[in-house]
Design a protein around this motif. Structure first.
Motif, PDB file in Angstrom:
ATOM      1  N   GLU A 307      45.573  53.717  63.442  1.00 46.55           N
ATOM      2  CA  GLU A 307      44.072  54.555  63.848  1.00 46.55           C
ATOM      3  C   GLU A 307      45.245  55.703  63.609  1.00 46.55           C
ATOM      4  O   GLU A 307      44.444  56.240  65.358  1.00 46.55           O
ATOM      5  N   TRP A 309      43.741  58.567  63.482  1.00 49.09           N
ATOM      6  CA  TRP A 309      42.979  59.562  63.908  1.00 49.09           C
ATOM      7  C   TRP A 309      42.659  59.507  65.428  1.00 49.09           C
ATOM      8  O   TRP A 309      41.610  61.037  66.061  1.00 49.09           O
ATOM      9  N   GLU A 313      42.081  62.792  68.247  1.00 43.83           N
ATOM     10  CA  GLU A 313      40.636  63.206  69.499  1.00 43.83           C
ATOM     11  C   GLU A 313      40.951  62.995  70.576  1.00 43.83           C
ATOM     12  O   GLU A 313      40.904  64.190  71.050  1.00 43.83           O
ATOM     13  N   ALA A 349      43.955  56.244  55.264  1.00 43.24           N
ATOM     14  CA  ALA A 349      42.367  56.352  55.561  1.00 43.24           C
ATOM     15  C   ALA A 349      41.764  57.380  57.073  1.00 43.24           C
ATOM     16  O   ALA A 349      41.423  58.257  57.188  1.00 43.24           O
ATOM     17  N   LEU A 350      43.613  58.813  57.226  1.00 42.92           N
ATOM     18  CA  LEU A 350      43.128  60.055  57.932  1.00 42.92           C
ATOM     19  C   LEU A 350      42.831  60.384  57.680  1.00 42.92           C
ATOM     20  O   LEU A 350      41.805  61.420  57.621  1.00 42.92           O
ATOM     21  N   GLY A 352      40.468  60.352  54.948  1.00 42.99           N
ATOM     22  CA  GLY A 352      39.107  59.831  54.988  1.00 42.99           C
ATOM     23  C   GLY A 352      37.898  60.255  56.399  1.00 42.99           C
ATOM     24  O   GLY A 352      36.994  59.779  56.163  1.00 42.99           O
ATOM     25  N   GLN A 353      38.816  60.417  57.677  1.00 42.81           N
ATOM     26  CA  GLN A 353      38.359  60.474  58.515  1.00 42.81           C
ATOM     27  C   GLN A 353      38.326  61.661  59.026  1.00 42.81           C
ATOM     28  O   GLN A 353      37.280  62.010  60.121  1.00 42.81           O
ATOM     29  N   VAL A 354      38.866  62.517  58.216  1.00 39.70           N
ATOM     30  CA  VAL A 354      39.149  64.291  59.061  1.00 39.70           C
ATOM     31  C   VAL A 354      39.045  64.748  57.995  1.00 39.70           C
ATOM     32  O   VAL A 354      38.948  64.471  57.286  1.00 39.70           O
ATOM     33  N   SER A 355      38.185  65.869  57.913  1.00 44.05           N
ATOM     34  CA  SER A 355      37.719  67.276  57.516  1.00 44.05           C
ATOM     35  C   SER A 355      38.942  68.533  56.607  1.00 44.05           C
ATOM     36  O   SER A 355      38.700  69.171  55.719  1.00 44.05           O
TER      37      SER A 355
END
Length: 398
Positions: A307, A309, A313, A349-350, A352-355
């Motif tokens: 994970e 992302w 954070e 996956a990264l 998909g989590q950050v814009s």
């Protein structure tokens, strides 16, 4: 008879010498050596001495980013109390000169200096000389200049008093005392023979804290063992220490990324942060302050983590806890270790989590580092066009 014998001996010696010169060269007679220095096999090979790289542990002793220094400027010289003495001149009058001023202590920025290791803990200024007779003034004390690196913050009792960020910028740390007045200074119509002379003033004494914040355009921010030092090696000529264990980098390293139009962008490798760094855990606050100077940030994430992302954070949280709004500067997310087998799945996956834009790279193989270098130039051009008016500092050029 004796003269003829000497002449014959000289002639025979010259004949033998001429025959010897014809057989062998003159240089071989005078300088006979067992081997030839011009031959490639016999000549000694000259190798360029390679500069040995300084280990990270030795570099820790050389790199100092904090100093508490006591400055004591020079005191002024005392004034003289004398009277003019000359034959057939009974009332010569006062002729005591003033004392010289004490020497000040000044901090001066030198771009060749990269650390505060050469700064001592105490500096004493040069005192001024006392005045003399015949209206002779004392010599002023010589000013003392201390070279400090660009990015030095000067604090007194916790309050910032100077920000030394430009080359040759100066800051007077302690002013020298004024010289005393001689009795000539006190001559008036009412007092024709003054006996008064004053001592010089004492120099200013201050205790200042010097903090160094690395001057760079971009800063590599990430957790330990994320590959920040390897990435700096891949995009610049810097050679920070690289190893397979965390906290390899103990001091900030600055690398220069050069472009074809001769523009240069400075990238700083900040030592790894951990959770609770704003509470001075790990390497703590001592290296968080180096990020304040960076105009834009490169968040380096480890794609071997399931994970990645979550790392982003935590990094943003630590920066905001140290200084609110620090994580909102122009930034880019760099996903490192693309060469690992599970990296492609974690990358999707990264994203998909950050814009924000994610640049996947491999510092080990150099894969996709060109995209990072080009995007780094875009951030630099935007910084040079808009400037940094919010902080009130001038544009940083390397």
């Amino acid at each position: 008879m004796l003269t003829n014998q000497v002449f014959q001996v000289q002639n025979s010696f010259l004949l033998q010498w001429s025959r010897l010169v014809k057989q062998t060269s003159f240089s071989n007679i005078l300088f006979k050596k067992p081997f030839s220095t011009t031959c490639a096999l016999c000549g000694k090979t000259r190798r360029m001495q390679k500069k040995s790289e300084i280990s990270e542990k030795k570099l820790t002793r050389y790199f100092v980013d904090y100093r508490r220094v006591r400055f004591v400027a020079g005191s002024g010289g005392k004034g003289a109390c004398t009277f003019h003495s000359e034959p057939r001149k009974e009332w010569g009058g006062p002729d005591g000169g003033n004392g010289g001023d004490g020497g000040s202590i000044t901090l001066k920025v030198d771009r060749q200096v990269k650390s505060l290791s050469a700064v001592s803990s105490i500096y004493l200024g040069v005192d001024g000389e006392g005045g003399g007779s015949k209206n002779c003034y004392g010599r002023n004390g010589k000013a003392t200049y201390i070279s400090v690196p660009a990015g030095t913050i000067v604090r007194e009792l916790g309050a910032q008093v100077a920000d030394l960020s430009m080359h040759n910028q100066e800051f007077v740390a302690a002013n020298g005392g004024l010289g005393g007045k001689g009795n000539r200074f006190f001559l008036t119509n009412e007092n024709r023979a003054p006996m008064t002379a004053t001592p010089g003033e004492k120099g200013q004494e201050r205790v200042l804290q010097l903090e160094l914040r690395t001057m760079a355009h971009a800063g590599l921010v990430g957790f330990p063992n994320a590959g920040k030092s390897s990435l700096l090696r891949a995009i610049s000529n810097a050679k920070p220490a690289v190893a397979a264990y965390p906290f390899t980098t103990l001091n900030p390293h600055v690398g220069i990324v050069q472009y074809r139009d001769y523009e240069q962008v400075a990238v700083a490798d900040i030592p790894g942060l951990i959770q609770g760094a704003h509470l001075n855990r790990g390497l703590g606050v001592s290296f968080l302050r180096h990020i304040e100077r960076c105009r834009f940030l490169l968040f380096v994430l480890d794609l071997s983590s399931p994970e990645p992302w979550v790392q982003l954070e935590h990094l943003r949280f630590e920066l905001d806890q140290y200084q609110p709004g620090l994580s909102q500067r122009p930034q880019v997310i760099v996903a490192n270790k693309l060469d690992l087998p599970q990296a492609q799945e974690n990358l999707e996956a990264l994203r998909g989590q950050v814009s924000q834009r994610v640049i996947p790279v491999s510092a080990l193989t150099g894969q996709n580092t060109e995209e990072l270098i080009l995007h780094l130039r875009e951030l630099y051009d935007g910084y040079m066009q808009t400037g940094d008016c919010s902080s009130g500092q001038s544009l940083l050029t390397w």
